[in-house]
Write a protein that holds these residues in place. Structure first.
Motif, PDB file in Angstrom:
ATOM      1  N   ALA A   1      29.942  41.655  42.200  1.00  0.00           N
ATOM      2  CA  ALA A   1      30.864  41.986  43.277  1.00  0.00           C
ATOM      3  C   ALA A   1      31.289  43.421  43.274  1.00  0.00           C
TER       4      ALA A   1
ATOM      5  N   ARG B   1      36.910  47.907  42.659  1.00  0.00           N
ATOM      6  CA  ARG B   1      38.019  48.346  43.480  1.00  0.00           C
ATOM      7  C   ARG B   1      37.847  49.803  43.882  1.00  0.00           C
TER       8      ARG B   1
ATOM      9  N   ARG C   1      43.739  42.460  37.454  1.00  0.00           N
ATOM     10  CA  ARG C   1      43.603  41.020  37.227  1.00  0.00           C
ATOM     11  C   ARG C   1      44.935  40.437  36.772  1.00  0.00           C
TER      12      ARG C   1
ATOM     13  N   ARG D   1      42.829  38.427  47.746  1.00  0.00           N
ATOM     14  CA  ARG D   1      41.661  37.879  47.062  1.00  0.00           C
ATOM     15  C   ARG D   1      40.943  36.838  47.915  1.00  0.00           C
TER      16      ARG D   1
ATOM     17  N   ARG E   1      36.830  39.458  50.557  1.00  0.00           N
ATOM     18  CA  ARG E   1      35.687  39.488  49.652  1.00  0.00           C
ATOM     19  C   ARG E   1      34.396  39.732  50.409  1.00  0.00           C
TER      20      ARG E   1
ATOM     21  N   ASP F   1      33.652  43.649  36.996  1.00  0.00           N
ATOM     22  CA  ASP F   1      34.987  43.919  36.470  1.00  0.00           C
ATOM     23  C   ASP F   1      34.865  44.904  35.308  1.00  0.00           C
TER      24      ASP F   1
ATOM     25  N   GLU G   1      36.379  39.182  35.884  1.00  0.00           N
ATOM     26  CA  GLU G   1      36.417  38.741  37.274  1.00  0.00           C
ATOM     27  C   GLU G   1      35.053  38.952  37.906  1.00  0.00           C
TER      28      GLU G   1
ATOM     29  N   ARG H   1      34.907  38.189  41.304  1.00  0.00           N
ATOM     30  CA  ARG H   1      35.317  38.249  42.707  1.00  0.00           C
ATOM     31  C   ARG H   1      34.638  37.162  43.546  1.00  0.00           C
TER      32      ARG H   1
ATOM     33  N   ASP I   1      28.454  33.209  47.395  1.00  0.00           N
ATOM     34  CA  ASP I   1      29.885  33.403  47.176  1.00  0.00           C
ATOM     35  C   ASP I   1      30.622  32.112  47.440  1.00  0.00           C
TER      36      ASP I   1
END
Length: 316
Positions: free
Chosen positions: A6, A9, A68, A99, A104, A184, A243, A245, A313
């Motif tokens: 994923a 950020r 997180r 989230r 996403r 992550d 994570e 995502r 997903d």
């Protein structure tokens, strides 16, 4: 080909000020405490909060910030360790990002899927001795790939196991280059283990972008027309697990004859809905709903696919 879990950020201008304020306050508190990052990590761990030294370094430099739920909980403990008022660090963080499935999908499937700058990948390729890997004509064709992504009880990614079959277009083909993006980066890189018919050669990690590049060396070179099967895994320590995502995908830079993707969920984290998604070139995003099987998993198959992105997903 890039494997990933994923989009990372991206900081907006509106978030830059609170990020700077948090980093500044944390640096000041660490300096006042007189504790090294290693000692801070040890004291956090003794109180049940697991945070890597790399993550602490990124937090105080402003490169990243806690996001997180497990990281936010660790910040509360960090305030205790640094002997500063409760909430003095947490109050400097912006509200958590949404989230939900809509946010996403807008990042992971409808926009550019790469979760890192191309220059970061190029730097690692040069370190492993493959500076032209993105442009050169390859004499090793991926004809089949099976990914099994395991989702842990906290919704994070426990492991990915991959089984790949290659066919040589020229004599003496002896390696494949793995590029993996951890969704992550704060959690640190996964552990790469070779399971069948290969071993790890040169490998490099970019902690800031959660990026791993590694040579997978075949047990023997293969000649034109021959096929070779390898199997490897990428395993994350936890809990908490990194994570993902709520997605796992592969980006194929070249066509693949068959790609099978399985996502298997811990019994306590079976999602309410799952979808497969794909996009080739400038074509519209194609989505299809999937139903979990009796083994708490879903799967999707792509035939004669690529270049493009193919993934699964889900939402809870």
């Amino acid at each position: 080909m890039v494997a990933g879990s994923a989009a990372d950020r991206v900081t907006t201008d509106d978030e830059e000020q609170p990020r700077t304020a948090f980093a500044t306050a944390l640096r000041s508190a660490i300096a006042t405490s007189g504790l090294s990052l290693d000692r801070i990590q040890a004291r956090l761990l003794a109180r049940g909060a697991s945070v890597s030294v790399t993550a602490l370094s990124y937090w105080q430099s402003g490169k990243r910030q806690p996001e997180r739920q497990s990281s936010l909980s660790a910040v509360r403990v960090l305030e205790e360790v640094l002997a500063i008022p409760a909430g003095s660090l947490l109050s400097l963080l912006p509200p958590p990002r949404p989230r939900g499935a809509s946010s996403r999908r807008s990042r992971a499937t409808t926009e550019q899927p790469l979760t890192f700058p191309l220059e970061a990948l190029q730097a690692l390729l040069e370190k492993v001795g493959a500076p032209n890997a993105l442009e050169q004509h390859h004499q090793l064709k991926l004809v089949g790939l099976h990914d099994l992504c395991e989702i842990a009880e906290d919704g994070g990614q426990r492991a990915v196991t991959a089984r790949a079959v290659f066919q040589a277009g020229a004599d003496g083909q002896d390696r494949w280059l793995l590029v993996y993006a951890q969704g992550d980066p704060e959690a640190g890189p996964p552990v790469l283990n070779t399971l069948r018919n290969c071993h790890v050669g040169r490998a490099e990690v970019d902690d800031e972008h959660g990026l791993t590049v590694a040579e997978l060396l075949f047990d023997r070179p293969i000649d034109r027309g021959e096929t070779h099967l390898i199997e490897y895994s990428l395993t994350n320590p936890g809990p908490p697990y990194p994570e993902c995502r709520n997605t796992h995908y592969r980006e194929f830079r070249r066509p693949v004859r068959e790609y099978l993707l399985e996502v298997r969920f811990d019994p306590g984290t079976v999602p309410a809905k799952c979808w497969q998604y794909s996009r080739q070139g400038t074509s519209p995003l194609d989505r299809k709903e999937l139903k979990p099987d009796q083994g708490n998993g879903v799967h999707a198959v792509a035939l004669d696919f690529g270049p493009g992105v193919f993934g699964i997903d889900w939402e809870y």
